[in-house]
Design a protein around this motif. Structure first.
Motif, PDB file in Angstrom:
ATOM      1  N   UNK A  94       0.828  -1.212   0.000  1.00  0.00           N
ATOM      2  CA  UNK A  94       0.000   0.000   0.000  1.00  0.00           C
ATOM      3  C   UNK A  94       0.860   1.258   0.000  1.00  0.00           C
ATOM      4  N   UNK A  95       1.941   1.201   0.805  1.00  0.00           N
ATOM      5  CA  UNK A  95       2.805   2.377   0.918  1.00  0.00           C
ATOM      6  C   UNK A  95       3.626   2.603  -0.350  1.00  0.00           C
ATOM      7  N   UNK A  96       3.883   1.528  -1.094  1.00  0.00           N
ATOM      8  CA  UNK A  96       4.630   1.676  -2.351  1.00  0.00           C
ATOM      9  C   UNK A  96       3.748   2.300  -3.435  1.00  0.00           C
ATOM     10  N   UNK A  97       2.471   2.007  -3.317  1.00  0.00           N
ATOM     11  CA  UNK A  97       1.520   2.475  -4.317  1.00  0.00           C
ATOM     12  C   UNK A  97       1.430   4.010  -4.279  1.00  0.00           C
ATOM     13  N   UNK A  98       1.431   4.610  -5.462  1.00  0.00           N
ATOM     14  CA  UNK A  98       1.374   6.083  -5.517  1.00  0.00           C
ATOM     15  C   UNK A  98       0.051   6.598  -4.949  1.00  0.00           C
ATOM     16  N   UNK A  99      -0.990   5.895  -5.228  1.00  0.00           N
ATOM     17  CA  UNK A  99      -2.299   6.339  -4.735  1.00  0.00           C
ATOM     18  C   UNK A  99      -2.635   5.738  -3.391  1.00  0.00           C
ATOM     19  N   UNK A 100      -1.619   5.658  -2.535  1.00  0.00           N
ATOM     20  CA  UNK A 100      -1.805   5.010  -1.231  1.00  0.00           C
ATOM     21  C   UNK A 100      -2.920   5.665  -0.437  1.00  0.00           C
ATOM     22  N   UNK A 107      -4.997  -1.018  11.151  1.00  0.00           N
ATOM     23  CA  UNK A 107      -5.123   0.373  11.575  1.00  0.00           C
ATOM     24  C   UNK A 107      -5.125   0.475  13.093  1.00  0.00           C
ATOM     25  N   UNK A 108      -5.863  -0.432  13.732  1.00  0.00           N
ATOM     26  CA  UNK A 108      -5.895  -0.427  15.200  1.00  0.00           C
ATOM     27  C   UNK A 108      -4.505  -0.672  15.774  1.00  0.00           C
ATOM     28  N   UNK A 109      -3.809  -1.623  15.165  1.00  0.00           N
ATOM     29  CA  UNK A 109      -2.472  -1.971  15.669  1.00  0.00           C
ATOM     30  C   UNK A 109      -1.491  -0.820  15.477  1.00  0.00           C
ATOM     31  N   UNK A 110      -1.608  -0.156  14.333  1.00  0.00           N
ATOM     32  CA  UNK A 110      -0.699   0.969  14.079  1.00  0.00           C
ATOM     33  C   UNK A 110      -1.001   2.137  15.023  1.00  0.00           C
ATOM     34  N   UNK A 111      -2.276   2.391  15.200  1.00  0.00           N
ATOM     35  CA  UNK A 111      -2.644   3.526  16.057  1.00  0.00           C
ATOM     36  C   UNK A 111      -2.351   3.242  17.527  1.00  0.00           C
ATOM     37  N   UNK A 112      -2.319   1.957  17.866  1.00  0.00           N
ATOM     38  CA  UNK A 112      -1.981   1.599  19.255  1.00  0.00           C
ATOM     39  C   UNK A 112      -0.540   1.970  19.576  1.00  0.00           C
ATOM     40  N   UNK A 113       0.257   2.194  18.535  1.00  0.00           N
ATOM     41  CA  UNK A 113       1.658   2.577  18.764  1.00  0.00           C
ATOM     42  C   UNK A 113       1.803   4.070  19.028  1.00  0.00           C
ATOM     43  N   UNK A 114       0.736   4.805  18.811  1.00  0.00           N
ATOM     44  CA  UNK A 114       0.782   6.242  19.100  1.00  0.00           C
ATOM     45  C   UNK A 114       0.458   6.478  20.567  1.00  0.00           C
ATOM     46  N   UNK A 135       1.681  14.957  16.394  1.00  0.00           N
ATOM     47  CA  UNK A 135       0.916  13.711  16.236  1.00  0.00           C
ATOM     48  C   UNK A 135       1.077  13.165  14.817  1.00  0.00           C
ATOM     49  N   UNK A 136       1.012  14.059  13.834  1.00  0.00           N
ATOM     50  CA  UNK A 136       1.182  13.613  12.440  1.00  0.00           C
ATOM     51  C   UNK A 136       2.601  13.086  12.218  1.00  0.00           C
ATOM     52  N   UNK A 137       3.570  13.757  12.812  1.00  0.00           N
ATOM     53  CA  UNK A 137       4.965  13.303  12.677  1.00  0.00           C
ATOM     54  C   UNK A 137       5.133  11.924  13.322  1.00  0.00           C
ATOM     55  N   UNK A 138       4.486  11.721  14.455  1.00  0.00           N
ATOM     56  CA  UNK A 138       4.569  10.411  15.135  1.00  0.00           C
ATOM     57  C   UNK A 138       3.989   9.313  14.249  1.00  0.00           C
ATOM     58  N   UNK A 139       2.833   9.609  13.648  1.00  0.00           N
ATOM     59  CA  UNK A 139       2.195   8.607  12.782  1.00  0.00           C
ATOM     60  C   UNK A 139       3.070   8.324  11.556  1.00  0.00           C
ATOM     61  N   UNK A 140       3.682   9.370  11.028  1.00  0.00           N
ATOM     62  CA  UNK A 140       4.589   9.175   9.878  1.00  0.00           C
ATOM     63  C   UNK A 140       5.757   8.266  10.270  1.00  0.00           C
ATOM     64  N   UNK A 141       6.276   8.516  11.464  1.00  0.00           N
ATOM     65  CA  UNK A 141       7.404   7.688  11.936  1.00  0.00           C
ATOM     66  C   UNK A 141       6.998   6.219  12.071  1.00  0.00           C
ATOM     67  N   UNK A 142       5.781   6.013  12.571  1.00  0.00           N
ATOM     68  CA  UNK A 142       5.290   4.627  12.701  1.00  0.00           C
ATOM     69  C   UNK A 142       5.219   3.965  11.336  1.00  0.00           C
ATOM     70  N   UNK A 143       4.736   4.704  10.343  1.00  0.00           N
ATOM     71  CA  UNK A 143       4.555   4.134   8.999  1.00  0.00           C
ATOM     72  C   UNK A 143       5.871   4.003   8.242  1.00  0.00           C
ATOM     73  N   UNK A 144       6.811   4.908   8.533  1.00  0.00           N
ATOM     74  CA  UNK A 144       8.104   4.904   7.817  1.00  0.00           C
ATOM     75  C   UNK A 144       8.842   3.579   7.955  1.00  0.00           C
ATOM     76  N   UNK A 145       8.608   2.908   9.051  1.00  0.00           N
ATOM     77  CA  UNK A 145       9.306   1.630   9.280  1.00  0.00           C
ATOM     78  C   UNK A 145       8.933   0.582   8.225  1.00  0.00           C
TER      79      UNK A 145
END
Lengths: 147, 219
Positions: B141-147, B161-168, B207-217
């Motif tokens: 999904x993240x590789x896709x341009x229209x993510x 989504x729940x698992x990712x947001x639980x990391x925030x 908060x947005x930066x934190x979420x970006x960091x979670x996804x960057x991994x």
């Protein structure tokens, strides 16, 4: 420049994806929320909980009242304690002033200061010499002879 | 919040002087929220029940933004209305002019408290493990341009989504939901959390930066 552009693009993509994730998570449970909202006994359960909480708070209030009484009595108790300490301190000061340190009199040794003990007063503190003793004996003898 | 606003306006013409008549004659649905609050504060139980019925759906939906299990959602609903019940005098004496926004704020606070409680529990942290399948899906999904376009439609995305947001942190999650899901303005969030507008902006950025960091991994 290209690297910076790529970074910006990646950030934008991540941000867009992040928003989608947040929405997906939040909106996935809407059906469950609707079921809860439509639950027929929800208010009854809430009412029970409110009553239990009211009882708990009432119980807590009695403890709070007791705590309040105790809290209000603290200054009074502190005042009494200070007063008692001052009284003790001044009374001990009174006894120490009567005794002059370093000078011990005969009265102190004999505990003559105490009530009920007869004090002995030496009128003549000079010790008797052998001449005095002899003079006394001779004086006694002369009195016998004159009789 | 439009529904609540409509509810609040219902019977807005009922003046306080006619409160007693209204209590007897008019149906509770004709009375405004403010009037119902004053009656409930005086011990009128049907008035509180009417308030509950008007706003239960809204509070349930707020709880559903953060929790997926029915028991958790119900717990938040009960907690929110219980707090509201005991704080009714605060509403009556305070500067609040909308019961809907007041109860929503209580609900958000209850969710925030619950998120913090869950975060402290070790089993809560362990539930955030992402499976290999989910990781592969996320990477694609993240590789896709229209993510992001298919995320909401995909079933796998819900758990993920729940698992990712639980990391925030709970603060970040609360803020992102308020901004991106509820569509609240910065001013509304500030008023809701008693934060300044600049603080809301700074926290939103973090908060947005934190979420970006979670996804960057996973990129």
């Amino acid at each position: 420049m290209i690297g910076k552009h790529n970074k910006g693009e990646t950030d934008e993509r991540l941000e867009r994806f992040g928003r989608a994730i947040v929405r997906a998570s939040a909106e996935a449970n809407a059906a469950e929320a609707e079921v809860v909202a439509a639950s027929p006994f929800l208010y009854a359960r809430l009412r029970t909980r409110i009553n239990a909480e009211a009882e708990r708070r009432a119980g807590g209030e009695t403890w709070l009242t007791l705590l309040g009484v105790f809290w209000r009595s603290v200054p009074a108790m502190a005042l009494v304690a200070v007063f008692a300490f001052i009284l003790f301190w001044t009374s001990s000061l009174g006894t120490t002033t009567t005794v002059s340190p370093g000078v011990l009199s005969d009265e102190a040794f004999m505990d003559a200061g105490d009530a009920g003990i007869e004090s002995v007063v030496f009128a003549e503190r000079r010790p008797l010499s052998s001449d005095d003793v002899l003079a006394t004996i001779l004086h006694e003898d002369e009195r016998e002879v004159s009789r | 919040m439009d529904e609540q606003a409509d509810n609040s306006d219902r019977g807005a013409l009922a003046s306080p002087g006619h409160a007693a008549d209204a209590a007897v004659g008019a149906t509770a649905a004709d009375v405004s929220d403010v009037e119902l609050v004053s009656r409930a504060g005086a011990g009128d139980e049907p008035a509180f029940e009417e308030l509950f019925n008007r706003h239960r759906r809204r509070v349930s939906l707020i709880a559903g933004r953060f929790f997926r299990q029915r028991e958790q959602i119900e717990e938040i609903v009960q907690e929110s209305f219980m707090k509201a019940y005991f704080a009714l005098p605060d509403f009556a004496n305070g500067q609040e002019n909308s019961f809907a926004s007041w109860i929503a704020r209580i609900a958000f606070n209850a969710c925030y408290d619950e998120l913090r409680r869950l975060k402290r529990r070790p089993e809560g942290a362990a539930s955030g493990d992402i499976s290999e399948e989910e990781e592969a899906w996320l990477k694609s999904q993240l590789r896709d341009v229209g993510a992001g376009a298919d995320v909401e439609a995909a079933a796998i995305a819900r758990d993920l989504a729940d698992k990712l947001l639980a990391r925030l942190s709970p603060e970040d999650r609360l803020l992102l939901v308020m901004l991106d899901v509820e569509g609240m303005s910065v001013a509304e969030i500030g008023a809701s959390n008693k934060w300044s507008i600049s603080k809301v902006k700074v926290r939103a950025h973090r908060a947005r930066a934190s979420l970006r960091r979670v996804l960057e991994r996973f990129v």
